[in-house]
Design a protein around this motif. Structure first.
Motif: not given
Length: 84
Positions: A14-22, A46-51
């Motif tokens: 949730t935090a990562r998605v929120a970051h991407y979507l500002e 990018t999310l897959s790499g972060d995971v």
């Protein structure tokens, strides 16, 4: 992060998605498809790499499309961590 719970994974996603979507994390509905939230293919990759970095798991670049909500993706990642 082998001891990660589904809730911990959901919170991180949730935090990562929120970051991407500002957007604030509180605006990210865990059951709304990521594409409907506005996540595009670049951020999905990018999310897959972060995971991979966060959880030390090898995942397909399409993982966010194969498991299209935060809740579904968290469940999948939790299962992967439990079996590794």
């Amino acid at each position: 992060m082998p001891t990660a719970t589904t809730a911990t994974i959901r919170q991180w996603l949730t935090a990562r998605v929120a970051h991407y979507l500002e957007r604030p994390p509180a605006e990210i509905d865990q059951h709304t498809p990521l594409v409907e939230l506005g996540l595009d293919s670049v951020y999905a990759m990018t999310l897959s790499g972060d995971v991979e970095e966060e959880f030390d798991l090898l995942v397909e670049p399409t993982v966010a499309w194969d498991h299209p909500t935060v809740a579904a993706l968290a469940d999948f990642l939790h299962d992967q961590l439990a079996s590794s």
